[in-house]
Design a protein around this motif. Structure first.
Motif, PDB file in Angstrom:
ATOM      1  N   UNK A  32       5.749   1.481 -13.754  1.00  0.00           N
ATOM      2  CA  UNK A  32       5.126   2.646 -13.141  1.00  0.00           C
ATOM      3  C   UNK A  32       3.840   2.106 -12.545  1.00  0.00           C
ATOM      4  N   UNK A  33       3.540   2.658 -11.198  1.00  0.00           N
ATOM      5  CA  UNK A  33       2.461   2.413 -10.600  1.00  0.00           C
ATOM      6  C   UNK A  33       1.591   3.615 -10.623  1.00  0.00           C
ATOM      7  N   UNK A  34       0.407   3.551 -11.210  1.00  0.00           N
ATOM      8  CA  UNK A  34      -0.735   4.373 -11.551  1.00  0.00           C
ATOM      9  C   UNK A  34      -1.710   4.599 -10.321  1.00  0.00           C
ATOM     10  N   UNK A  35      -1.939   5.443  -9.664  1.00  0.00           N
ATOM     11  CA  UNK A  35      -2.902   5.357  -8.498  1.00  0.00           C
ATOM     12  C   UNK A  35      -3.221   6.738  -8.050  1.00  0.00           C
ATOM     13  N   UNK A  36      -4.105   6.834  -7.021  1.00  0.00           N
ATOM     14  CA  UNK A  36      -4.434   8.164  -6.575  1.00  0.00           C
ATOM     15  C   UNK A  36      -3.984   8.385  -5.062  1.00  0.00           C
ATOM     16  N   UNK A  37      -3.799   6.919  -4.548  1.00  0.00           N
ATOM     17  CA  UNK A  37      -3.710   6.928  -3.086  1.00  0.00           C
ATOM     18  C   UNK A  37      -2.150   7.324  -2.618  1.00  0.00           C
ATOM     19  N   UNK A  38      -2.047   8.145  -1.645  1.00  0.00           N
ATOM     20  CA  UNK A  38      -1.006   8.537  -0.976  1.00  0.00           C
ATOM     21  C   UNK A  38      -0.289   7.791  -0.465  1.00  0.00           C
ATOM     22  N   UNK A  39      -0.907   6.460   0.190  1.00  0.00           N
ATOM     23  CA  UNK A  39      -0.424   5.497   1.068  1.00  0.00           C
ATOM     24  C   UNK A  39       0.366   4.451   0.058  1.00  0.00           C
ATOM     25  N   UNK A  40       0.332   4.467  -1.082  1.00  0.00           N
ATOM     26  CA  UNK A  40       1.009   3.636  -2.103  1.00  0.00           C
ATOM     27  C   UNK A  40       2.321   3.951  -1.960  1.00  0.00           C
ATOM     28  N   UNK A  41       2.852   5.046  -1.479  1.00  0.00           N
ATOM     29  CA  UNK A  41       4.190   5.618  -1.289  1.00  0.00           C
ATOM     30  C   UNK A  41       4.938   4.617  -0.262  1.00  0.00           C
ATOM     31  N   UNK A  42       4.209   4.735   0.926  1.00  0.00           N
ATOM     32  CA  UNK A  42       4.769   3.747   2.099  1.00  0.00           C
ATOM     33  C   UNK A  42       4.985   2.696   1.637  1.00  0.00           C
ATOM     34  N   UNK A  43       4.039   1.839   0.890  1.00  0.00           N
ATOM     35  CA  UNK A  43       4.210   0.683   0.393  1.00  0.00           C
ATOM     36  C   UNK A  43       5.386   0.155  -0.535  1.00  0.00           C
ATOM     37  N   UNK A  44       5.785   1.304  -1.439  1.00  0.00           N
ATOM     38  CA  UNK A  44       6.982   0.982  -2.045  1.00  0.00           C
ATOM     39  C   UNK A  44       8.067   1.265  -1.472  1.00  0.00           C
ATOM     40  N   UNK A  45       8.269   1.972  -0.314  1.00  0.00           N
ATOM     41  CA  UNK A  45       9.293   2.332   0.348  1.00  0.00           C
ATOM     42  C   UNK A  45       9.625   1.322   1.395  1.00  0.00           C
ATOM     43  N   UNK A  46       8.777   0.404   1.623  1.00  0.00           N
ATOM     44  CA  UNK A  46       9.031  -0.889   2.415  1.00  0.00           C
ATOM     45  C   UNK A  46       9.644  -2.125   1.844  1.00  0.00           C
ATOM     46  N   UNK A  47      10.024  -1.806   0.484  1.00  0.00           N
ATOM     47  CA  UNK A  47      10.752  -2.874  -0.116  1.00  0.00           C
ATOM     48  C   UNK A  47      11.426  -2.156  -1.042  1.00  0.00           C
ATOM     49  N   UNK A  48      12.483  -2.923  -1.589  1.00  0.00           N
ATOM     50  CA  UNK A  48      13.492  -2.550  -2.801  1.00  0.00           C
ATOM     51  C   UNK A  48      12.387  -2.128  -4.076  1.00  0.00           C
ATOM     52  N   UNK A  49      12.373  -0.703  -4.385  1.00  0.00           N
ATOM     53  CA  UNK A  49      11.716  -0.211  -5.344  1.00  0.00           C
ATOM     54  C   UNK A  49      12.563   0.582  -6.482  1.00  0.00           C
ATOM     55  N   UNK A  50      13.800   0.144  -6.557  1.00  0.00           N
ATOM     56  CA  UNK A  50      14.774   0.946  -7.301  1.00  0.00           C
ATOM     57  C   UNK A  50      14.312   1.162  -8.736  1.00  0.00           C
ATOM     58  N   UNK A  51      13.597   0.250  -9.365  1.00  0.00           N
ATOM     59  CA  UNK A  51      13.306   0.048 -10.749  1.00  0.00           C
ATOM     60  C   UNK A  51      11.751   0.732 -10.909  1.00  0.00           C
ATOM     61  N   UNK A  52      11.043   1.458 -10.078  1.00  0.00           N
ATOM     62  CA  UNK A  52       9.717   1.800  -9.917  1.00  0.00           C
ATOM     63  C   UNK A  52       9.531   3.317  -9.834  1.00  0.00           C
ATOM     64  N   UNK A  53       8.433   3.630 -10.456  1.00  0.00           N
ATOM     65  CA  UNK A  53       8.016   4.884 -10.434  1.00  0.00           C
ATOM     66  C   UNK A  53       6.414   5.047  -9.963  1.00  0.00           C
TER      67      UNK A  53
END
Length: 263
Positions: A229-250
């Motif tokens: 689980x990534x805990x953040x307030x930043x919207x741009x983290x979504x772009x970071x996780x979409x740039x790589x395999x993030x199938x086991x991540x929330x």
């Protein structure tokens, strides 16, 4: 950061890619999601600087640092029952790229020749609302783990006050981790601190200066061992996780509503 997107477009995009948004706190109270919807990660990677700053508005602005850390820990760590590892990422100013430093100096926190309007005050070339003027050295020195001399906004409007206050938060966070055995706690900043034992973190060293970038790369590494689980307030983290395999991540984003879907 919001990538220049309006709120409606953000919500539409989040629904499209299936990102989980979570409201972590409101007025100091937990807004709990259903047990079915709540993510149950084995590892949590927290952008500590961003999340703690986001908590300091509203009712928490008058609470001493010890109370803030108690609430932070309860809402961002204590709600997960199966966690084996909690990683707190901390900003490191010495590692921030020069281009980012220049941006801060010339754009975000640039000095101005303008004169303050009624209800404003000018300090060191920057204009503030009078109630938010930067804390003085004397006011900063009076701030302790259990007492708050001025508002957090005033403390953070002073570079010295910000550094001093974050140091208090970090020491309180370490004490809280030591008092709550169970998972391995890792604080990543200028150095790596671990509890309950001295632990050699197998995660590669990422030379990021800002905690959100450190959180993203750390989470990509950790997901090979189980749900992250990534805990953040930043919207741009979504772009970071979409740039790589993030199938086991929330992603838990502390500014929005209760969790609905996961990546």
């Amino acid at each position: 950061m919001g990538l220049g997107l309006g709120s409606d477009l953000k919500r539409e995009w989040v629904d499209t890619v299936g990102v989980t948004d979570v409201r972590a706190h409101t007025g100091g109270k937990v807004v709990a999601a259903s047990k079915k919807a709540r993510p149950e990660p084995l590892t949590i990677a927290i952008d500590f600087n961003a999340v703690i700053r986001n908590m300091l508005g509203g009712g928490l602005d008058s609470k001493p640092p010890s109370t803030v850390i108690d609430i932070f820990f309860a809402q961002h760590v204590g709600v997960y029952s199966n966690v084996r590892k909690v990683i707190f990422a901390h900003d490191v100013s010495s590692r921030i790229p020069e281009a980012r430093v220049i941006f801060h100096q010339t754009e975000r926190y640039a000095k101005t020749d303008a004169e303050p309007k009624p209800g404003q005050i000018k300090v060191d070339g920057r204009i503030f609302a009078e109630k938010d003027r930067p804390a003085t050295a004397e006011e900063i020195a009076k701030t302790t783990a259990d007492s708050l001399s001025v508002s957090y906004k005033q403390l953070f409007n002073s570079s010295e006050g910000k550094q001093y206050t974050m140091a208090i938060f970090m020491e309180l966070l370490k004490k809280k981790c030591i008092s709550r055995p169970g998972p391995i706690y890792v604080i990543k900043g200028e150095t790596i601190w671990t509890s309950p034992v001295e632990y050699t973190d197998p995660c590669p060293f990422f030379n990021w200066g800002e905690a959100d970038q450190l959180v993203a790369d750390t989470a990509f590494y950790e997901q090979q061992f189980g749900p992250v689980l990534i805990d953040t307030i930043d919207f741009d983290i979504f772009l970071s996780v979409l740039c790589r395999d993030s199938t086991n991540m929330k992603v838990r984003r502390s500014r929005e509503g209760p969790p609905r879907r996961a990546l």
